[in-house]
Design an enzyme around this catalytic site. Sequence first.
Site, mmCIF file in Angstrom:
data_model
loop_
_atom_site.group_PDB
_atom_site.id
_atom_site.type_symbol
_atom_site.label_atom_id
_atom_site.label_comp_id
_atom_site.label_asym_id
_atom_site.label_seq_id
_atom_site.Cartn_x
_atom_site.Cartn_y
_atom_site.Cartn_z
ATOM 1 N N LYS A 197 -4.034 -14.118 -3.519
ATOM 2 C CA LYS A 197 -5.165 -15.033 -3.585
ATOM 3 C C LYS A 197 -4.723 -16.373 -4.165
ATOM 4 O O LYS A 197 -3.754 -16.452 -4.930
ATOM 5 C CB LYS A 197 -6.262 -14.466 -4.492
ATOM 6 N N ARG A 251 -11.262 -0.977 0.238
ATOM 7 C CA ARG A 251 -11.612 0.045 1.234
ATOM 8 C C ARG A 251 -10.532 1.117 1.332
ATOM 9 O O ARG A 251 -10.812 2.258 1.722
ATOM 10 C CB ARG A 251 -11.832 -0.626 2.595
#
Length: 572
Positions: free
Chosen positions: A342, A416
């Site tokens: 990020k 996920r």
Amino acid sequence: MATQAVSEEPHCWSVRDRWKEYLVDEAPADAIAVVPVSAAELEQGVNAAEGVAKSWASVAKFKAKAGELLVVPSASGSIDRVLLGTGDSGTLDLWAYAGLPTKLPAGTFKLQLPQRPAPAAAADAPAAGAPAAPAAAPAGALSEPEKALLGWALGCYAFDRYKSDKNGEGAASRRTSQDGSAPSPGASPGSSTPGADKGPRIQAKLAWPAGADRSGQGASLAGAYYWARDMINTPAEDLGPQHLAAEAAAMAAAYGASCTIIQGDDLLREGYPAIHTVGRAAARPPALIDIRWAPQGTPVAAYAPGAARGAGAAEGSGVGGLPYVALVGKGVCFDSGGLDIKGASGMRLMKKDMGGAALILALAHMAMASQLRVQLRVLVPTVENAISGNAYRPLDVLRTRAGITVENGNTDAEGRLILCDALHEAATSGPSGPPDLLLDAATLTGAARAALGPDLPATFASCDATWAQLAAAAAAEGDNLWRLPLYAPYRKMIDSKVADTSSTGGEGAQGGAILAALYLEKFTKPASRWVHIDTPAWTAGAVSCSGRPEGGEANALRAVWRFLQARYNGAA
């Protein structure tokens, strides 16, 4: 099953009830009454708005708007009473009560709640995203005294763990009681605003509202909010996977629940490869928290892999005639993005990436405190998504507990990947069948925030009837959710040429929140009632208000809790 003990201290659990510092057990003789007054009552000069109060209201231009406050002086110059506006409806929402602690002057106050008829159920006001005719709003709402208590507690919230007082003593060291109470009467937390005055932020005290149970839902919800918010607000240095496990273990111990922690390489031996893969690069090992609980007098069910797939398994069945409910929460304690790293702005708030776990643990606390009539299992996979020489890579193919191979589309879509192992375990290892309800919460996608903004959780549900019940509960609580579709035509977007599925779809794929939900859905079979909440877990400054300061938040806690009560405690 392999398990390891955790050595970290459960700080957040131990101070969850610090809101009680701002209450006194009984109203003293000189306690000042706070009286809710509607606009009509003010106009008519009734319900404590008569005489001097009405004249003073006219001078002060007090209109009794919802949450508006008027301090009425006595002839001697002291405070005679305080009027709290309720607007035209004559009723107050939670946040009007939450405004009291910071608006009231120094003193001890008592709520003088009028005995008005309860408002009609909000069945005709469905939550956003609800079907045209949702199920009737469930009963089980907080009583007015309990709502007032919860609102007051939330209005007192401040995250002050790292603030020092004028003597240089940290807030954390001022609280030593393991039950979360203050070490001495009258101690007050400091402000949570950097650079703010470190003196008492709240000078008022409230007498415990008459009719509010000391161990009732209002008090339990207050503790749940404080606990969840504190965990989310705590920097990752002090809230890593082992800290989160310690918090969960402390809660489980308080209610006599079992808690197993599987850590590090034991995850591979126990068959949770995806959790291990995502967390293996961090210095603090990944873990799976597994809590199992049943109400007093009911044996806790035994869970075995594959039990739900047996012939003749009854969906939702548990032990002792109680339904099996599974709650799963994403516990990424910090997310660097991994090798798909990020930027600085995207990484800044990633201590909140365990917000789904915080919400699920808060719900588990409520279920246990209220003796919800279920066999409950809580699974929290917890990791740090870090970078090192053994970090997993883009386009690596991961193995999962379900046996499904997954081509990893992006290391910054790690949530996920850890959830899929836990969801499969929850769906297929019930005591005698798949769960009656499988519910997960996760700070999963930026796409959900782009679609719905900073304050509205995206919700996916495999069963329309279950969503209708949840939507009705959300509407009744004013704690809204918004349903997004499990849009079947998009399933082909997460096909993979080299594995059973892709985790993200191709580069530039749109509909990210839907694609993430469709990916998770693959691991929820054979459960037919699955709810997935993509939560922000954070109150942005633009939407903050009294009782909801900027920072960590258990979004939809009241909505989901009311839904669970209605479904399992017979409050329909």
